[in-house]
Design a protein around this motif. Structure first.
Motif, PDB file in Angstrom:
ATOM      1  N   GLN A 184      -8.202   5.003   4.840  1.00 32.38           N
ATOM      2  CA  GLN A 184      -7.530   4.109   3.891  1.00 32.38           C
ATOM      3  C   GLN A 184      -7.180   2.777   4.548  1.00 32.38           C
ATOM      4  N   THR A 244       0.827  -1.205   0.000  1.00 28.30           N
ATOM      5  CA  THR A 244       0.000   0.000   0.000  1.00 28.30           C
ATOM      6  C   THR A 244       0.860   1.253   0.000  1.00 28.30           C
ATOM      7  N   HIS A 245       0.233   2.346  -0.339  1.00 26.68           N
ATOM      8  CA  HIS A 245       0.839   3.676  -0.244  1.00 26.68           C
ATOM      9  C   HIS A 245      -0.245   4.598   0.279  1.00 26.68           C
ATOM     10  N   LEU A 246      -0.092   5.066   1.522  1.00 29.94           N
ATOM     11  CA  LEU A 246      -1.123   5.892   2.142  1.00 29.94           C
ATOM     12  C   LEU A 246      -0.885   7.380   1.882  1.00 29.94           C
ATOM     13  N   LEU A 263      -8.361  -0.859   3.405  1.00 27.94           N
ATOM     14  CA  LEU A 263      -7.349  -1.873   3.132  1.00 27.94           C
ATOM     15  C   LEU A 263      -7.638  -3.154   3.908  1.00 27.94           C
TER      16      LEU A 263
END
Length: 137
Positions: free
Chosen positions: A31, A17-19, A35
């Motif tokens: 987010q 992931t990339h928050l 997820l």
């Protein structure tokens, strides 16, 4: 995800992931919740499709979380994840390694970057289900 070392982790699911780096309106928590829902659904589908016992499945979650390791959101991360596929809890691999090797928490980005807003904190993580164990560092 319980089981013995010999039983655990014949199968592995990896999530990345990339928050949101700015966390406007607590976007990172939102987010993370999305997820977790995605991860839970994916794990259930995987186990059902392949007829696998959950004790044989390891789960890794990694990525650029843009969350300092001493922040409120980092603490919330553990609470949010513990109610998901990480039912036995999560291990922060770098934190475990740092404790074992007597290292300090170090940034995982270039501090010279003018866009960084964190104060020398780690923002990238590799988290695993606790059923998974190290063979060695």
């Amino acid at each position: 995800m319980s089981g013995t070392q010999e039983d655990c982790c014949k199968f592995l699911l990896l999530f990345n992931t990339h928050l949101d780096p700015m966390n406007v309106d607590d976007a990172q928590v939102k987010q993370l919740r999305e997820l977790v829902e995605f991860m839970d659904n994916t794990v259930l589908q995987f186990l059902d499709k392949w007829k696998i016992d959950s004790s044989k499945l390891g789960v890794l979650l990694c990525g650029d979380f843009n969350i300092g390791s001493t922040t409120r959101v980092y603490r919330q991360l553990h609470d949010i994840l513990s109610g998901s596929v990480f039912t036995d809890g999560i291990d922060d691999l770098y934190a475990n390694f740092a404790v074992e090797q007597k290292l300090e928490d170090t940034p995982t980005y270039d501090e010279a970057n003018s866009l960084t807003v964190w104060n020398s904190q780690r923002i990238d993580y590799v988290l695993r289900s606790q059923g998974m164990k190290n063979l060695s560092w």
